[in-house]
Design a protein around this motif. Structure first.
Motif, PDB file in Angstrom:
ATOM      1  N   LEU A 137     -67.899  -5.466 -69.832  1.00 27.98           N
ATOM      2  CA  LEU A 137     -69.325  -5.728 -69.668  1.00 27.98           C
ATOM      3  C   LEU A 137     -69.903  -4.948 -68.496  1.00 27.98           C
ATOM      4  CD1 LEU A 137     -71.824  -7.178 -70.639  1.00 27.98           C
ATOM      5  CD2 LEU A 137     -71.172  -9.144 -69.220  1.00 27.98           C
ATOM      6  N   ILE A 138     -69.171  -4.815 -67.408  1.00 28.55           N
ATOM      7  CA  ILE A 138     -69.644  -3.985 -66.298  1.00 28.55           C
ATOM      8  C   ILE A 138     -69.875  -2.559 -66.770  1.00 28.55           C
ATOM      9  CG2 ILE A 138     -68.990  -2.962 -64.080  1.00 28.55           C
ATOM     10  CD1 ILE A 138     -67.498  -5.621 -63.486  1.00 28.55           C
ATOM     11  N   ALA A 139     -68.947  -2.046 -67.573  1.00 30.11           N
ATOM     12  CA  ALA A 139     -69.090  -0.685 -68.083  1.00 30.11           C
ATOM     13  C   ALA A 139     -70.277  -0.563 -69.029  1.00 30.11           C
ATOM     14  CB  ALA A 139     -67.805  -0.257 -68.796  1.00 30.11           C
ATOM     15  N   ARG A 140     -70.424  -1.528 -69.936  1.00 29.39           N
ATOM     16  CA  ARG A 140     -71.539  -1.479 -70.900  1.00 29.39           C
ATOM     17  C   ARG A 140     -72.873  -1.573 -70.161  1.00 29.39           C
ATOM     18  NH1 ARG A 140     -73.807  -0.745 -76.214  1.00 29.39           N
ATOM     19  NH2 ARG A 140     -71.693  -1.007 -77.019  1.00 29.39           N
ATOM     20  N   GLN A 141     -72.986  -2.459 -69.200  1.00 28.13           N
ATOM     21  CA  GLN A 141     -74.234  -2.572 -68.456  1.00 28.13           C
ATOM     22  C   GLN A 141     -74.536  -1.295 -67.682  1.00 28.13           C
ATOM     23  OE1 GLN A 141     -74.290  -6.079 -66.014  1.00 28.13           O
ATOM     24  NE2 GLN A 141     -74.604  -7.451 -67.740  1.00 28.13           N
ATOM     25  N   SER A 142     -73.537  -0.682 -67.099  1.00 29.39           N
ATOM     26  CA  SER A 142     -73.751   0.563 -66.352  1.00 29.39           C
ATOM     27  C   SER A 142     -74.271   1.664 -67.268  1.00 29.39           C
ATOM     28  CB  SER A 142     -72.450   1.006 -65.684  1.00 29.39           C
ATOM     29  OG  SER A 142     -72.027   0.072 -64.712  1.00 29.39           O
ATOM     30  N   TRP A 199     -65.852  -8.183 -58.207  1.00 29.95           N
ATOM     31  CA  TRP A 199     -65.109  -7.565 -57.103  1.00 29.95           C
ATOM     32  C   TRP A 199     -64.632  -8.632 -56.119  1.00 29.95           C
ATOM     33  CZ3 TRP A 199     -62.348  -3.806 -55.264  1.00 29.95           C
ATOM     34  CH2 TRP A 199     -62.198  -3.652 -53.889  1.00 29.95           C
ATOM     35  N   ARG A 200     -65.504  -9.558 -55.781  1.00 29.11           N
ATOM     36  CA  ARG A 200     -65.147 -10.607 -54.828  1.00 29.11           C
ATOM     37  C   ARG A 200     -63.991 -11.458 -55.343  1.00 29.11           C
ATOM     38  NH1 ARG A 200     -69.791 -14.819 -53.035  1.00 29.11           N
ATOM     39  NH2 ARG A 200     -69.404 -15.607 -55.151  1.00 29.11           N
ATOM     40  N   GLN A 201     -63.961 -11.669 -56.647  1.00 29.94           N
ATOM     41  CA  GLN A 201     -62.924 -12.516 -57.236  1.00 29.94           C
ATOM     42  C   GLN A 201     -61.599 -11.782 -57.412  1.00 29.94           C
ATOM     43  OE1 GLN A 201     -63.451 -15.743 -57.883  1.00 29.94           O
ATOM     44  NE2 GLN A 201     -61.430 -16.170 -58.721  1.00 29.94           N
ATOM     45  N   THR A 202     -61.630 -10.477 -57.704  1.00 23.07           N
ATOM     46  CA  THR A 202     -60.429  -9.766 -58.150  1.00 23.07           C
ATOM     47  C   THR A 202     -59.962  -8.630 -57.249  1.00 23.07           C
ATOM     48  OG1 THR A 202     -61.642  -8.116 -59.448  1.00 23.07           O
ATOM     49  CG2 THR A 202     -61.120 -10.225 -60.543  1.00 23.07           C
ATOM     50  N   GLN A 203     -60.876  -8.023 -56.501  1.00 26.55           N
ATOM     51  CA  GLN A 203     -60.567  -6.799 -55.742  1.00 26.55           C
ATOM     52  C   GLN A 203     -60.045  -5.694 -56.665  1.00 26.55           C
ATOM     53  OE1 GLN A 203     -61.078  -6.782 -51.986  1.00 26.55           O
ATOM     54  NE2 GLN A 203     -62.339  -8.327 -52.996  1.00 26.55           N
ATOM     55  N   ASP A 204     -60.494  -5.707 -57.894  1.00 28.87           N
ATOM     56  CA  ASP A 204     -60.095  -4.719 -58.903  1.00 28.87           C
ATOM     57  C   ASP A 204     -61.070  -3.538 -58.856  1.00 28.87           C
ATOM     58  OD1 ASP A 204     -59.340  -3.299 -61.151  1.00 28.87           O
ATOM     59  OD2 ASP A 204     -60.162  -4.755 -62.578  1.00 28.87           O
ATOM     60  N   LYS A 205     -60.586  -2.369 -58.473  1.00 34.87           N
ATOM     61  CA  LYS A 205     -61.448  -1.203 -58.318  1.00 34.87           C
ATOM     62  C   LYS A 205     -61.771  -0.491 -59.632  1.00 34.87           C
ATOM     63  CE  LYS A 205     -59.976  -0.017 -53.602  1.00 34.87           C
ATOM     64  NZ  LYS A 205     -59.433   1.074 -52.725  1.00 34.87           N
ATOM     65  N   LEU A 206     -61.038  -0.806 -60.670  1.00 34.40           N
ATOM     66  CA  LEU A 206     -61.135  -0.012 -61.892  1.00 34.40           C
ATOM     67  C   LEU A 206     -62.561   0.090 -62.464  1.00 34.40           C
ATOM     68  CD1 LEU A 206     -59.360   1.648 -63.821  1.00 34.40           C
ATOM     69  CD2 LEU A 206     -59.165  -0.396 -65.245  1.00 34.40           C
ATOM     70  N   PRO A 207     -63.344  -0.986 -62.509  1.00 39.41           N
ATOM     71  CA  PRO A 207     -64.671  -0.845 -63.130  1.00 39.41           C
ATOM     72  C   PRO A 207     -65.657  -0.018 -62.311  1.00 39.41           C
ATOM     73  CG  PRO A 207     -63.975  -3.155 -63.044  1.00 39.41           C
ATOM     74  CD  PRO A 207     -63.059  -2.387 -62.156  1.00 39.41           C
ATOM     75  N   PHE A 208     -65.345   0.208 -61.039  1.00 44.03           N
ATOM     76  CA  PHE A 208     -66.342   0.806 -60.150  1.00 44.03           C
ATOM     77  C   PHE A 208     -66.133   2.312 -60.057  1.00 44.03           C
ATOM     78  CE2 PHE A 208     -65.532  -3.616 -58.975  1.00 44.03           C
ATOM     79  CZ  PHE A 208     -66.766  -4.135 -59.347  1.00 44.03           C
ATOM     80  N   ASP A 209     -66.335   2.925 -61.225  1.00 41.74           N
ATOM     81  CA  ASP A 209     -66.117   4.358 -61.369  1.00 41.74           C
ATOM     82  C   ASP A 209     -67.415   5.116 -61.117  1.00 41.74           C
ATOM     83  OD1 ASP A 209     -67.599   3.694 -63.597  1.00 41.74           O
ATOM     84  OD2 ASP A 209     -66.016   4.141 -65.050  1.00 41.74           O
ATOM     85  N   GLN A 210     -67.417   6.386 -61.479  1.00 42.62           N
ATOM     86  CA  GLN A 210     -68.595   7.209 -61.241  1.00 42.62           C
ATOM     87  C   GLN A 210     -69.797   6.721 -62.042  1.00 42.62           C
ATOM     88  OE1 GLN A 210     -68.805   9.494 -58.939  1.00 42.62           O
ATOM     89  NE2 GLN A 210     -70.954   9.958 -59.406  1.00 42.62           N
ATOM     90  N   THR A 211     -69.548   6.234 -63.245  1.00 43.46           N
ATOM     91  CA  THR A 211     -70.655   5.717 -64.058  1.00 43.46           C
ATOM     92  C   THR A 211     -71.302   4.520 -63.377  1.00 43.46           C
ATOM     93  OG1 THR A 211     -69.583   6.468 -66.099  1.00 43.46           O
ATOM     94  CG2 THR A 211     -71.291   4.775 -66.313  1.00 43.46           C
ATOM     95  N   TRP A 212     -70.495   3.616 -62.851  1.00 44.84           N
ATOM     96  CA  TRP A 212     -71.045   2.467 -62.123  1.00 44.84           C
ATOM     97  C   TRP A 212     -71.850   2.935 -60.916  1.00 44.84           C
ATOM     98  CZ3 TRP A 212     -70.455   0.835 -57.080  1.00 44.84           C
ATOM     99  CH2 TRP A 212     -70.989  -0.421 -56.777  1.00 44.84           C
ATOM    100  N   ALA A 213     -71.327   3.911 -60.192  1.00 49.78           N
ATOM    101  CA  ALA A 213     -72.026   4.403 -59.003  1.00 49.78           C
ATOM    102  C   ALA A 213     -73.365   5.039 -59.376  1.00 49.78           C
ATOM    103  CB  ALA A 213     -71.150   5.404 -58.256  1.00 49.78           C
ATOM    104  N   GLU A 214     -73.380   5.809 -60.466  1.00 56.70           N
ATOM    105  CA  GLU A 214     -74.639   6.423 -60.901  1.00 56.70           C
ATOM    106  C   GLU A 214     -75.638   5.356 -61.329  1.00 56.70           C
ATOM    107  OE1 GLU A 214     -73.709   9.215 -63.944  1.00 56.70           O
ATOM    108  OE2 GLU A 214     -72.574  10.551 -62.618  1.00 56.70           O
ATOM    109  N   ALA A 215     -75.155   4.332 -62.014  1.00 56.93           N
ATOM    110  CA  ALA A 215     -76.047   3.245 -62.410  1.00 56.93           C
ATOM    111  C   ALA A 215     -76.573   2.501 -61.191  1.00 56.93           C
ATOM    112  CB  ALA A 215     -75.316   2.291 -63.344  1.00 56.93           C
ATOM    113  N   SER A 216     -75.731   2.312 -60.193  1.00 60.73           N
ATOM    114  CA  SER A 216     -76.160   1.632 -58.973  1.00 60.73           C
ATOM    115  C   SER A 216     -77.215   2.446 -58.240  1.00 60.73           C
ATOM    116  CB  SER A 216     -74.952   1.372 -58.068  1.00 60.73           C
ATOM    117  OG  SER A 216     -74.027   0.514 -58.708  1.00 60.73           O
ATOM    118  N   ARG A 217     -77.036   3.748 -58.204  1.00 62.26           N
ATOM    119  CA  ARG A 217     -78.067   4.597 -57.579  1.00 62.26           C
ATOM    120  C   ARG A 217     -79.371   4.529 -58.376  1.00 62.26           C
ATOM    121  NH1 ARG A 217     -73.508   7.769 -55.929  1.00 62.26           N
ATOM    122  NH2 ARG A 217     -73.342   8.807 -57.947  1.00 62.26           N
ATOM    123  N   ALA A 218     -79.249   4.435 -59.702  1.00 62.49           N
ATOM    124  CA  ALA A 218     -80.455   4.294 -60.528  1.00 62.49           C
ATOM    125  C   ALA A 218     -81.164   2.974 -60.233  1.00 62.49           C
ATOM    126  CB  ALA A 218     -80.092   4.386 -62.011  1.00 62.49           C
TER     127      ALA A 218
END
Length: 485
Positions: A137-142, A199-218
């Protein structure tokens, strides 16, 4: 477009799913409603869309603590409703892709999809199926935000044009993949919130890729554009409807506002247009969400530039809120306003949809003990709020979308989630239990005098929120569930 044709996501009446609204759903989505007859709770195992062993174990654990048989049955049906009926899992580039529909409309709302899965977050480390769901879902939303950060709802096929009958003739820049393009600040906030909570629950970095970063900047760029410092920005929206709340005034640009650092909003989380364009609960949510996203950018990616940009915007909006976000009620109490325009005009009301003024503590935008919020919340749950309704069967907050006298059970859930008073919590549980019209599910709105009159018999957000409340009570106030209501 008249009301008969304008069957939008907030106006499906009880029973209407057997008519035009049901015909709008694809066969796979329609099938999910068939095994859910009134009072029986869940679809058959073979009809469930997604299964989590951890969620099944949680249903069993919490159910054992609920003494009231009807409340227990409602929990069993409502808590897994998102998984049972709304999750479409796939893969994109070898990674999970989760498309989570809102319920009776087969599209993904950024707000709803986030709220629908968060009640399962505390279980994510116990079940790889939930990890895949959240990553997907993080990926789809991004990817959706990168299609159009001004859109509130998206199609499952990112190349498809909208098939929502009420959106076909909207005068706005509709792109493939967009189902509806109502600019709502909270849409981006919920996407940022999903990433942070995961992130707070898992500390799992995998979803926070370049696509997530670009979406966050958007997200940051779009929120800055809608501060409207030098221009109104690129967004406008017009819809032909006999409901004024379905469109934006002044040729689609919205009501006038003065640039004071707040973020201009087209529509409320109810999908109704704003009266004054600075929606205060949404601006408060933006402050919190930007800072949450900044911490993820910094900790998961080492992206200090994105983090600094997000925090700078949050600080600016927070300062503007201190200056422009409050008002005096006629009795002299100072409260958070619902909407303001930067010219000194302000309105007090509250709408059940979250972010709301009542929901600010639940969203962690304010502390539950904050005096300003407590005064505001008390005013929301009173005749000071024109959309607070008290009937013979239920009391609570509604909104202009469905109509006067229509209470949204969501407001009762949020009040219970925000309260430490056992009498208040029990009163909310009783009204929730007794306003389901025998269906076993939580509806969008119910008539305050006759709960058999309701809207939306498949509303996964409200069902999940109800489940979240009972899980919280089971863990923090089990005596409220073990005693008779």
């Amino acid at each position: 477009m008249n009301d008969t044709m304008n069957l939008d996501r907030r106006s499906t009446l009880a029973g209407a799913m057997t008519g035009a609204a049901a015909l709008a759903l694809p066969a796979t989505a329609r099938a999910a409603t068939i095994p859910m007859p009134a009072g029986e709770g869940r679809p058959a195992v073979s009809d469930r869309r997604y299964v989590s062993r951890a969620v099944e174990a949680e249903i069993d654990r919490v159910s054992r603590k609920i003494a009231d048989p009807k409340l227990r049955a409602m929990f069993v049906g409502c808590y897994p409703n998102t998984l049972d009926t709304t999750v479409y899992m796939d893969t994109v580039d070898g990674r999970p892709d989760a498309f989570v529909i809102t319920g009776d409309i087969p599209c993904l709302w950024l707000r709803d999809s986030t709220a629908q899965v968060l009640p399962y977050l505390h279980l994510v480390n116990k079940d790889p199926a939930l990890t895949a769901l959240f990553r997907g879902l993080i990926a789809r939303q991004s990817r959706s935000i990168l299609i159009d950060p001004y859109a509130n709802a998206f199609m499952r096929d990112p190349s498809a044009k909208t098939n929502l009958s009420w959106a076909l003739k909207d005068q706005t820049e509709m792109k493939p993949g967009v189902a509806e393009r109502k600019w709502e600040i909270d849409s981006l906030c919920y996407a940022m919130r999903l990433g942070f909570r995961y992130w707070r629950q898992t500390q799992d970095k995998l979803p926070f890729d370049q696509t997530w970063a670009e979406a966050s900047r958007a997200c940051v760029r779009t929120l800055r554009e809608q501060q409207r410092k030098g221009s109104p920005g690129p967004y406008r929206f017009l819809r032909t409807s006999n409901r004024p709340t379905e469109t934006m005034q002044l040729d689609g640009w919205g009501a006038p506002s003065r640039s004071v650092g707040l973020i201009h909003c087209g529509f409320r989380p109810s999908d109704d247009s704003c009266t004054y364009p600075f929606l205060i609960p949404a601006n408060l949510f933006a402050v919190t969400s930007l800072r949450e996203m900044a911490s993820v950018a910094e900790q998961a990616r080492g992206d200090t530039a994105l983090a600094a940009d997000a925090r700078a915007l949050a600080d600016e909006v927070e300062a503007a809120l201190r200056q422009w976000g409050t008002m005096l009620l006629p009795d002299g109490r100072r409260v958070w306003a619902y909407e303001v325009d930067g010219f000194g005009n302000a309105m007090f009301m509250d709408d059940a949809n979250v972010p709301s003024l009542l929901g600010l503590a639940f969203l962690e935008c304010v502390d539950v003990t904050d005096p300003l919020w407590k005064t505001t919340a008390d005013a929301c749950w009173s005749d000071a709020n024109p959309y607070f309704f008290r009937g013979s069967r239920i009391e609570g907050i509604g909104g202009p979308h469905v109509g006067l006298g229509q209470v949204w059970p969501m407001s009762l859930i949020v009040r219970a989630l925000s309260s430490s008073d056992p009498q208040v919590i029990r009163a909310m549980l009783r009204m929730l239990r007794d306003s389901d019209a025998g269906t076993g599910f939580i509806h969008e709105a119910v008539d305050s005098n006759d709960p058999s009159k309701f809207t939306r018999d498949w509303f996964a957000w409200a069902n999940g929120l109800f489940g979240e409340l009972l899980v919280k009570l089971a863990d923090t106030r089990p005596e409220l569930l073990s005693a008779p209501l």
